[in-house]
Design a protein around this motif. Sequence first.
Motif, PDB file in Angstrom:
ATOM      1  N   PHE A  66       0.835  -1.197   0.000  1.00 34.11           N
ATOM      2  CA  PHE A  66       0.000   0.000   0.000  1.00 34.11           C
ATOM      3  C   PHE A  66       0.876   1.255   0.000  1.00 34.11           C
ATOM      4  O   PHE A  66       0.723   2.129  -0.833  1.00 34.11           O
ATOM      5  CB  PHE A  66      -0.917  -0.015   1.232  1.00 34.11           C
ATOM      6  N   ALA A  67       1.794   1.323   0.951  1.00 28.56           N
ATOM      7  CA  ALA A  67       2.690   2.470   1.033  1.00 28.56           C
ATOM      8  C   ALA A  67       4.031   2.009   1.572  1.00 28.56           C
ATOM      9  O   ALA A  67       4.081   1.125   2.423  1.00 28.56           O
ATOM     10  CB  ALA A  67       2.100   3.542   1.942  1.00 28.56           C
ATOM     11  N   PRO A  68       5.119   2.615   1.073  1.00 30.25           N
ATOM     12  CA  PRO A  68       6.446   2.137   1.487  1.00 30.25           C
ATOM     13  C   PRO A  68       6.787   2.428   2.945  1.00 30.25           C
ATOM     14  O   PRO A  68       7.745   1.880   3.461  1.00 30.25           O
ATOM     15  CB  PRO A  68       7.401   2.856   0.542  1.00 30.25           C
ATOM     16  N   VAL A  69       6.022   3.293   3.597  1.00 36.01           N
ATOM     17  CA  VAL A  69       6.333   3.556   5.007  1.00 36.01           C
ATOM     18  C   VAL A  69       5.094   4.054   5.754  1.00 36.01           C
ATOM     19  O   VAL A  69       4.231   4.723   5.191  1.00 36.01           O
ATOM     20  CB  VAL A  69       7.519   4.559   5.144  1.00 36.01           C
ATOM     21  N   LEU A  70       5.004   3.702   7.044  1.00 40.62           N
ATOM     22  CA  LEU A  70       3.974   4.229   7.945  1.00 40.62           C
ATOM     23  C   LEU A  70       4.688   5.215   8.868  1.00 40.62           C
ATOM     24  O   LEU A  70       5.758   4.909   9.397  1.00 40.62           O
ATOM     25  CB  LEU A  70       3.355   3.080   8.745  1.00 40.62           C
ATOM     26  N   SER A 103       8.021   3.295  10.324  1.00 37.45           N
ATOM     27  CA  SER A 103       7.931   1.844  10.485  1.00 37.45           C
ATOM     28  C   SER A 103       9.232   1.173  10.064  1.00 37.45           C
ATOM     29  O   SER A 103       9.362   0.636   8.980  1.00 37.45           O
ATOM     30  CB  SER A 103       6.770   1.294   9.656  1.00 37.45           C
ATOM     31  N   GLN A 104      10.210   1.233  10.947  1.00 38.04           N
ATOM     32  CA  GLN A 104      11.540   0.688  10.689  1.00 38.04           C
ATOM     33  C   GLN A 104      11.532  -0.831  10.900  1.00 38.04           C
ATOM     34  O   GLN A 104      10.899  -1.322  11.828  1.00 38.04           O
ATOM     35  CB  GLN A 104      12.493   1.349  11.690  1.00 38.04           C
ATOM     36  N   CYS A 105      12.238  -1.553  10.037  1.00 38.53           N
ATOM     37  CA  CYS A 105      12.398  -2.989  10.278  1.00 38.53           C
ATOM     38  C   CYS A 105      13.406  -3.168  11.413  1.00 38.53           C
ATOM     39  O   CYS A 105      14.466  -2.550  11.396  1.00 38.53           O
ATOM     40  CB  CYS A 105      12.891  -3.717   9.031  1.00 38.53           C
ATOM     41  N   ILE A 123       6.065   5.013  19.851  1.00 35.41           N
ATOM     42  CA  ILE A 123       6.905   5.943  20.615  1.00 35.41           C
ATOM     43  C   ILE A 123       6.054   6.886  21.460  1.00 35.41           C
ATOM     44  O   ILE A 123       6.205   6.983  22.671  1.00 35.41           O
ATOM     45  CB  ILE A 123       7.800   6.787  19.662  1.00 35.41           C
ATOM     46  N   CYS A 124       5.089   7.594  20.797  1.00 30.86           N
ATOM     47  CA  CYS A 124       4.368   8.639  21.526  1.00 30.86           C
ATOM     48  C   CYS A 124       2.913   8.275  21.762  1.00 30.86           C
ATOM     49  O   CYS A 124       2.205   9.013  22.444  1.00 30.86           O
ATOM     50  CB  CYS A 124       4.473   9.970  20.774  1.00 30.86           C
ATOM     51  N   GLY A 125       2.448   7.174  21.199  1.00 32.44           N
ATOM     52  CA  GLY A 125       1.069   6.759  21.449  1.00 32.44           C
ATOM     53  C   GLY A 125       0.030   7.481  20.604  1.00 32.44           C
ATOM     54  O   GLY A 125      -1.169   7.223  20.726  1.00 32.44           O
ATOM     55  N   SER A 126       0.474   8.366  19.726  1.00 30.89           N
ATOM     56  CA  SER A 126      -0.471   9.105  18.889  1.00 30.89           C
ATOM     57  C   SER A 126      -1.218   8.160  17.936  1.00 30.89           C
ATOM     58  O   SER A 126      -0.696   7.128  17.523  1.00 30.89           O
ATOM     59  CB  SER A 126       0.296  10.152  18.078  1.00 30.89           C
ATOM     60  N   VAL A 127      -2.452   8.508  17.595  1.00 32.65           N
ATOM     61  CA  VAL A 127      -3.204   7.711  16.628  1.00 32.65           C
ATOM     62  C   VAL A 127      -3.051   8.280  15.220  1.00 32.65           C
ATOM     63  O   VAL A 127      -3.572   7.732  14.256  1.00 32.65           O
ATOM     64  CB  VAL A 127      -4.708   7.635  16.979  1.00 32.65           C
ATOM     65  N   ASP A 128      -2.318   9.403  15.105  1.00 31.64           N
ATOM     66  CA  ASP A 128      -2.187  10.053  13.801  1.00 31.64           C
ATOM     67  C   ASP A 128      -1.058   9.402  12.992  1.00 31.64           C
ATOM     68  O   ASP A 128      -0.016  10.006  12.756  1.00 31.64           O
ATOM     69  CB  ASP A 128      -1.919  11.552  14.004  1.00 31.64           C
ATOM     70  N   LEU A 129      -1.297   8.158  12.587  1.00 29.05           N
ATOM     71  CA  LEU A 129      -0.306   7.454  11.775  1.00 29.05           C
ATOM     72  C   LEU A 129      -0.697   7.587  10.308  1.00 29.05           C
ATOM     73  O   LEU A 129      -1.859   7.401   9.957  1.00 29.05           O
ATOM     74  CB  LEU A 129      -0.242   5.977  12.179  1.00 29.05           C
ATOM     75  N   ARG A 130       0.263   7.919   9.472  1.00 23.44           N
ATOM     76  CA  ARG A 130      -0.060   8.151   8.063  1.00 23.44           C
ATOM     77  C   ARG A 130       0.789   7.272   7.148  1.00 23.44           C
ATOM     78  O   ARG A 130       1.970   7.052   7.401  1.00 23.44           O
ATOM     79  CB  ARG A 130       0.200   9.615   7.713  1.00 23.44           C
ATOM     80  N   ALA A 131       0.136   6.824   6.085  1.00 26.46           N
ATOM     81  CA  ALA A 131       0.847   6.045   5.066  1.00 26.46           C
ATOM     82  C   ALA A 131       1.493   7.022   4.100  1.00 26.46           C
ATOM     83  O   ALA A 131       0.817   7.881   3.542  1.00 26.46           O
ATOM     84  CB  ALA A 131      -0.126   5.145   4.324  1.00 26.46           C
ATOM     85  N   VAL A 132       2.801   6.921   3.915  1.00 24.61           N
ATOM     86  CA  VAL A 132       3.503   7.854   3.045  1.00 24.61           C
ATOM     87  C   VAL A 132       3.982   7.128   1.794  1.00 24.61           C
ATOM     88  O   VAL A 132       4.557   6.045   1.883  1.00 24.61           O
ATOM     89  CB  VAL A 132       4.711   8.470   3.784  1.00 24.61           C
ATOM     90  N   GLY A 133       3.755   7.747   0.652  1.00 24.14           N
ATOM     91  CA  GLY A 133       4.199   7.161  -0.615  1.00 24.14           C
ATOM     92  C   GLY A 133       3.159   6.205  -1.171  1.00 24.14           C
ATOM     93  O   GLY A 133       2.143   5.914  -0.537  1.00 24.14           O
TER      94      GLY A 133
END
Length: 757
Positions: free
Chosen positions: A456-460, A469-471, A504-514
């Motif tokens: 879907f996207a190369p990074v979250l 979203s680091q491996c 890390i911070c518990g935020s729900v504002d996670l976005r798919a980038v790319g």
Amino acid sequence: MKVCVPACSVVDGCAAGSGPILRIAVPSPLYKTFDYLPPLGCDPTLLQPGMRVRVPFGRQNRVGFLIEVGGESEINPAALRQALAILDYDPILPVDVLALIQWAQRYYHHPLGEVFATALPVLLRQGEPALLPTLSPLWRITSAGQSALTDTATLRRAPTQRLLLDHLASCSGGAESEDLRPVVRNSAATLRALRDKGWVEAVTPVDPAHPVVSSALVSLPPPVLNPAQAEVITTVSAALDRFQVFLLEGVTGSGKTEVYLRLIEAVLARGRQALVLTPEIGLTPQLLARFRERLPGPLAVLHSGLNDRERLNAWLLARAGTAKVVLGTRSAVFAPLRAPGILIVDEEHDASFKQQQGFRYHARDLAVIRGHQLGIPVVLGSATPALESVQNAHSDRYQLLRLPDRVGGGAEPPILILDVRRQPMTEGLSQPLLERMRSHLARDEQVLLFLNRRGFAPVLFCHECGWMSQCPHCDARMTLHLRQRRLVCHHCGDSRPVDRTCPICGSVDLRAVGHGTERLETALHQEFSSVGIARIDRDSTRRRGSLETLLADIHHGDRRLLIGTQILAKGHHFPKVTLVGIVDVDQGLYGVDFRSSERMAQLILQVAGRAGRAEKPGIVVIQTHHPDHPLLRILVSEGYPAFATAALAERRAALFPPFAHQALLRAEAVDPERAMGFLHTARRLAEPMAEGLELLGPAPAPMERRAGRYRAHLLLQAARRQDLHRFLNRWIAQLWAQQVTDRTVRWSLDVDPIELY
Ligand SMILES: [Zn+2]
Ligand SMILES: [Zn+2]
């Protein structure tokens, strides 16, 4: 009786008398051969290189290969162990394959035992007898099957049966059940059902020299050649008795396969065999069907999808000369042939010809060596030849042959560069591209979008704190796969459920980038809700038969918007596609590797080649932020030959291959210090003897950590190939000695690397 009986009671060193020494390649990662005494009771005069020998190795028994019978050993004869048994009456390996293996071992500086392991079917390495298989039956359609096929009502409720019947109708010589496996899911059960209805029958090819040809069918006459094809065939046919490499540069659709078929026919007419190598992805059921239809006798097919038994059978049929034509992927370059007549490498630029792990050989390059050893012609075909091959043609080592026109006329589709700087983008697509898509789809035509990034996207990404979203095991991001609700690392394969909140911070504002293909598909479903979409990538085609179903839907026009990665770009033709959009070319323009622009050009033309055919001209649109990139401009306005000349001029100025020769020493270890330490030692060893060489590094690999291991490399470069190899001969021997001191480091040498990581 030539077989020597195993003498299991032999104690090490019991044979004190002087006798011949057997020099044996034993499958092991050690960089040497091993000396043994002949088995008890064995007549040494009957021993020949290429025979298999069972030997004690450590505490185990292994199957090794006799390399030579020598008079003396460096080891004290009293310490030599005795071989247990000779497994073959005759050498299992023909002399020429043995020579090729030894050449490859020397050139790539790889342990001989592992080279054998790559070259031979696994069952032979386990000591299986080399018995020629009974030929598998050929399935063909009956006349009842023909009429069932024309009566649409009969098969309406059995689409799988129809698909298989349809396929068999196109194979006038019949097809082996193995070749039907990719056509439909569960082909064996479908075949049984069709046989029970009397629509297909199995026939046994009794005499391989006179294959059964279905009498119910009249095979189509071969197509008429255009002048360029005819000229190529005349030129190569005049050289069938000698070694000559031909570089066949033919635009997509110019009829290269027909040229191959005619040349093979000419070779078969002389009682010789042909070996054809294709990239894994190019070995499609369509290609197999075309070969079967035109060429007599059983075809030996060698690829990674075979089980061990099938691979052995194909190998033995090739060796016996029963199979006149051998069609296979990379490792088929080692296939034994009774009477070799020609070697053909299709899509010779394809990176899959280079093995990227273990024994890192290049099958195209070995094909050229093999042709030279055998004194037969080698044909390298491509629409976009590798720059190395183009340079060989420029310097007259290869003879260049061109097929400039598409068969049946029709121009190549024009390519348009679309400047997307400052353009508003919708899910990675610019308005002008979307406009064009609308108008082509409105005309009931098909559109193909190429995006070489699955998921879907190369990074979250966390919008709150910047977490990505680091491996955990690699220096790489994990790709978001929304449909599976997982984050997946495309480098080590690790995956985990998608985080709901930022770790890390518990935020729900996670976005798919790319953008990946999955995201493009989702977005286009909304934009073009009435159009069927086919997404073709490794995820959507994982299940057996799913690719074929998608291709059939596209062919029938049920799906008209195609989205895909390079799986889509190779081997398949979509005559109804009139618009090709290359969504993102920028990655390729400025990659880390000096080969990036070459790969970009090859991929663009390959994707472009999917579009249109004579009656419906297509157009190709490339989205880029670098519309003035000089090589891209040349490619688009003047075509591949001009691009290749310009790109070669850049390589010459920068002293990159093919104007220099490289080898890459890679090392990896859990502890980064160890990997670098090994390479520093290697460099110190190299310095005193590196005359005519440049040593670059050691340096961390572009992706330093992968699957939990740290990777680094040392690049060696020389203007003259012989300087590099003279050096490697000495250096590698010293490295093997060095290796003993640090077992935590895994290292490998890559001669002529095509990727620098
Ligand atoms: Zn956060
Ligand atoms: Zn990973």
